[in-house]
Design a protein around this motif. Structure first.
Motif, PDB file in Angstrom:
ATOM      1  N   ASN A  87       0.784  -1.229   0.000  1.00  0.00           N
ATOM      2  CA  ASN A  87       0.000   0.000   0.000  1.00  0.00           C
ATOM      3  C   ASN A  87       0.816   1.279   0.000  1.00  0.00           C
ATOM      4  N   TYR A  88       1.958   1.244   0.697  1.00  0.00           N
ATOM      5  CA  TYR A  88       2.647   2.522   0.883  1.00  0.00           C
ATOM      6  C   TYR A  88       4.110   2.534   0.455  1.00  0.00           C
ATOM      7  N   LEU A  89       4.711   1.359   0.368  1.00  0.00           N
ATOM      8  CA  LEU A  89       6.134   1.362   0.019  1.00  0.00           C
ATOM      9  C   LEU A  89       6.326   1.047  -1.453  1.00  0.00           C
ATOM     10  N   ASN A  90       5.312   1.382  -2.256  1.00  0.00           N
ATOM     11  CA  ASN A  90       5.387   0.973  -3.647  1.00  0.00           C
ATOM     12  C   ASN A  90       6.168   1.939  -4.521  1.00  0.00           C
ATOM     13  N   TYR A  91       6.557   3.086  -3.970  1.00  0.00           N
ATOM     14  CA  TYR A  91       7.333   4.021  -4.783  1.00  0.00           C
ATOM     15  C   TYR A  91       8.824   3.856  -4.560  1.00  0.00           C
ATOM     16  N   ASP A  95      14.515   4.256  -1.426  1.00  0.00           N
ATOM     17  CA  ASP A  95      13.127   4.245  -0.983  1.00  0.00           C
ATOM     18  C   ASP A  95      12.641   5.662  -0.818  1.00  0.00           C
ATOM     19  N   GLN A  96      11.333   5.760  -0.774  1.00  0.00           N
ATOM     20  CA  GLN A  96      10.726   7.038  -0.465  1.00  0.00           C
ATOM     21  C   GLN A  96      11.061   7.377   0.989  1.00  0.00           C
ATOM     22  N   PRO A  97      11.358   8.633   1.309  1.00  0.00           N
ATOM     23  CA  PRO A  97      11.614   8.961   2.716  1.00  0.00           C
ATOM     24  C   PRO A  97      10.372   8.713   3.572  1.00  0.00           C
ATOM     25  N   LEU A  98      10.614   8.343   4.830  1.00  0.00           N
ATOM     26  CA  LEU A  98       9.523   7.981   5.732  1.00  0.00           C
ATOM     27  C   LEU A  98       8.489   9.099   5.867  1.00  0.00           C
ATOM     28  N   GLU A  99       8.963  10.337   5.883  1.00  0.00           N
ATOM     29  CA  GLU A  99       8.055  11.478   6.017  1.00  0.00           C
ATOM     30  C   GLU A  99       6.989  11.454   4.923  1.00  0.00           C
ATOM     31  N   GLU A 100       7.421  11.144   3.687  1.00  0.00           N
ATOM     32  CA  GLU A 100       6.462  11.119   2.576  1.00  0.00           C
ATOM     33  C   GLU A 100       5.490   9.959   2.714  1.00  0.00           C
ATOM     34  N   ILE A 101       6.004   8.831   3.228  1.00  0.00           N
ATOM     35  CA  ILE A 101       5.120   7.681   3.421  1.00  0.00           C
ATOM     36  C   ILE A 101       4.053   8.015   4.447  1.00  0.00           C
ATOM     37  N   ILE A 102       4.462   8.724   5.500  1.00  0.00           N
ATOM     38  CA  ILE A 102       3.490   9.098   6.534  1.00  0.00           C
ATOM     39  C   ILE A 102       2.438  10.041   5.960  1.00  0.00           C
ATOM     40  N   THR A 103       2.889  10.971   5.144  1.00  0.00           N
ATOM     41  CA  THR A 103       1.928  11.864   4.476  1.00  0.00           C
ATOM     42  C   THR A 103       0.951  11.046   3.645  1.00  0.00           C
TER      43      THR A 103
END
Ligand SMILES: Nc1ncnc2c1ncn2[C@@H]1O[C@H](COP(=O)(O)OP(=O)(O)O)[C@@H](O)[C@H]1O
Ligand SMILES: [Mg+2]
Lengths: 361, 275
Positions: A262-266, A337-345
């Motif tokens: 769901n979220y780590l796909n980028y 990976d996408q930075p965690l901040e962006e994943i949280i957003t």
């Protein structure tokens, strides 16, 4: 007693919660000081306090033998949580049980059964070589001599720290020190290990080595591992479940499989070419691009750099990379990976009801 | 913490295991100090030399007058020897004593809290101060030089050294752990140490009024040197027993203060918000 030990059944496996946390809250009171002499004087007479809510109403469970990632950006409250679980800090409110013990009331009993490593704080004696620190620790943890010698041999071998054992800790590199710290935390065969940002500040090769060791530890002795990190790579490679916290509250508690989907796909690709090219691959998002001059040996020339995001749910990463390689002479390419901040957003925007919950508290 | 019942018969009792730890620290620190033998001896003798200036000062004073209150030259040398030996003893067993405030402020207590030992003892004893051996040796030698060597008297002096050392240590310790309650207390902590030391160096009659009250309460120099001197000159078991009880009361009090402070430990409250 607030908690009951109730073996449960999940996917046919028996599980037993080893860490149980409910309503956990920690507030810090910091003195606010105004600048200048007058301010200093006033803060002495009538100190003004600012309450920092480091952790607010957190609840979760960890099963035996699990590797759990406790993720969050800087200042989210990860270290504060670990410090409460290990008995360093008194909680402001809430309940904690680790191995059936209350960390503040049964601190010493618990200490015999857990191990803790802080990536940013050394627990080894700084001026001593690890070998001497280990010996002192054996005394502190009351490990019998023979057992201790066997254990050290085993760990030194496993962590490949033979050559470091006689060098004072202050002279070791960060990566070498972290390996020694983890080995030290395992001397007394703890049932649970708490690792606070063990990979912070390490280069990729060492980071990978530490991750491998964490996995090995978990497999060899079925040690439960509670790991904090703000590195997405840590979750992907180590854990089956991750809890994400932000501003002291749990944002997400989910299996890594779902999280990944769901979220780590980028994935973010940064690529550099020896001359300007035009990237036209359908389905990718171009985040940044830049042409710039460099002083090459054969006079002036133009290079080109771009940063693109790939949705791995829709695109094959390998395929995209191949296409990029075909566009021209590639000087440099990195995938991250996408930075965690962006994943949280992304989590906030994907789950508005959860978002509302968080801001309201 | 009470762990009277031992769940694991193979493990030693809590007290024994703590004594073992102290012994281990002691051996370890001494070995480390001996590795730099030159510097060890220099520090020890440096301290003794430094202290000798004080004898010369009192010798000059007493060459002009015979008595200050009830104190002649030998009495002043007694309290000076005891203060020095007690100070030395306290810093040999509680080597970290004057680092405690800094350890609390910088969040270094974490490492001790993670270990399965009493935090208070663990922090205090994990280091030793090398020059303290000089203070101890100096105190014992000065006592023998001035009062001669009678085994009974020497033994009594050693007893005083141990208990006055504990008392002196726990007063300094209390000054240090105010940090739990007040934040940065470096100045106060240093002041407490200075007071304890300087109040034990002058004849009792020098102190009057409020200060006299102070030396039997907050800065108990009275119990550290003046009462021992009285007992030394006019021995009674009751008086000695009472003194030891009072000393242990102070020790217990400072231990309680520490446990209370521990609840407020912030693990790195160096961070001070600035507006
Ligand atoms: N001792 C302290 N005093 C005051 N505030 C603190 C203290 N420790 C942590 N905080 C605050 O609590 C919040 C959470 O900190 P921390 O748990 O260290 O975050 P993380 O480990 O996730 O980076 C931050 O806002 C931090 O400034
Ligand atoms: Mg942290």
């Amino acid at each position: 007693m607030a908690f009951e030990k109730r073996p449960g059944d999940r996917n046919g496996e028996i599980f037993m919660p080893i860490i149980e946390v409910a309503g956990l809250t920690k507030q810090f009171r910091t003195k606010v000081k105004e600048t200048g002499l007058k301010g200093s004087f006033r803060s002495l007479i009538m100190p003004e306090y600012l309450t920092v809510k480091a952790v607010e109403n957190i609840g979760f469970q960890v099963e035996q033998g699990e590797i759990l990632a406790f993720m969050g950006p800087n200042g989210a409250g990860k270290s504060t949580t670990i410090k409460m679980l290990t008995g360093i800090l008194y909680p402001t409110a809430g309940k904690i049980q680790v191995l059936g013990l209350n960390p503040t009331r049964n601190r010493r009993q618990l200490a015999f059964r857990i191990g803790t490593v802080f990536g940013q704080k050394s627990q080894l004696w700084f001026h001593l070589p690890p070998q001497d620190s280990f010996r002192l620790l054996a005394g502190i943890y009351e490990i019998p001599d023979r057992e201790f010698r066997m254990r050290v041999d085993y760990l030194v071998d496993l962590f490949d720290i033979w050559d470091l054992m006689r060098i004072p800790v202050r002279k070791l590199s960060l990566g070498q020190r972290v390996r020694c710290e983890i080995a030290a935390s395992l001397l007394h065969k703890p049932e649970v290990i708490f690792l606070d940002e063990p990979t912070i500040g390490l280069d990729i090769v060492v980071k990978q080595k530490i991750r491998d060791l964490i996995l090995l530890m978990n497999r060899e002795e079925r040690t439960t591992i509670f790991l904090t990190s703000h590195d997405v790579g840590d979750i992907e490679q180590l854990c089956r479940r991750a809890i994400i916290i932000n501003h002291g509250a749990v944002v997400l508690n989910e299996s890594v499989k779902n999280l990944k989907y769901n979220y780590l796909n980028y994935k973010i690709i940064a690529v550099k070419y020896s001359r300007p090219v035009s990237i036209q691959i359908p389905g990718i998002v171009k985040l940044k691009e830049k042409e710039y001059e460099t002083a090459a040996i054969s006079g002036e020339s133009m290079e080109y750099a771009a940063k693109i995001a790939v949705d791995t749910k829709k695109q094959n990463l390998q395929h995209v990379v191949n296409q990029l390689m075909g566009l021209g002479e590639v000087l440099d390419i990195t995938i991250s990976d996408q930075p965690l901040e962006e994943i949280i957003t992304a989590i906030y925007t994907a789950a508005p009801e959860m978002n509302a919950n968080v801001t309201e508290s | 913490m009470s762990t009277a019942v031992n769940p694991n018969p193979k493990k030693p009792s809590v007290i024994v295991s703590h004594l073992r730890l102290l012994a281990a620290y002691f051996r370890f620190n001494l070995a480390a100090a001996m590795e730099y033998r030159g510097s060890f001896l220099l520090q020890v003798f440096g301290m003794a030399l430094n202290n000798s200036a004080f004898i010369i000062f009192w010798a000059i004073v007493y060459s002009r007058i015979n008595h200050i209150g009830e104190y002649g030259f030998r009495e002043v040398m007694f309290i000076w020897a005891l203060a020095s030996a007690a100070f030395g003893f306290a810093h040999i067993i509680f080597g970290n004593i004057r680092q405690v405030s800094r350890i609390i402020m910088q969040g270094e207590l974490d490492a001790y809290l993670l270990q399965p030992k009493d935090v208070c003892l663990n922090v205090l004893c994990s280091r030793t101060e090398v020059s303290a051996w000089g203070d101890l040796a100096y105190g014992l030698i000065l006592f023998m030089a001035v009062w001669g060597f009678a085994p009974g008297e020497f033994l009594l002096f050693c007893t005083f050294t141990v208990f006055s050392g504990l008392l002196m240590g726990c007063i300094m310790f209390s000054g240090e752990i105010l940090t739990f309650f007040l934040g940065n207390t470096t100045v106060i902590s240093r002041l407490v140490t200075e007071f304890v030391i300087s109040f034990t160096l002058y004849p009792e009659s020098v102190f009057r009024g409020t200060v006299k009250w102070l030396i039997y309460s907050l800065i108990p120099a009275g119990f550290i040197v003046f009462v021992p001197l009285k007992i030394f000159k006019l021995f009674s078991w009751q008086a000695l027993g009472l003194l030891i009880l009072i000393d242990l009361g102070y020790v217990f009090g400072s231990y309680l203060l520490f446990r209370l402070g521990l609840r407020r430990y912030e693990s790195g409250n160096l961070i001070v918000g600035k507006l």
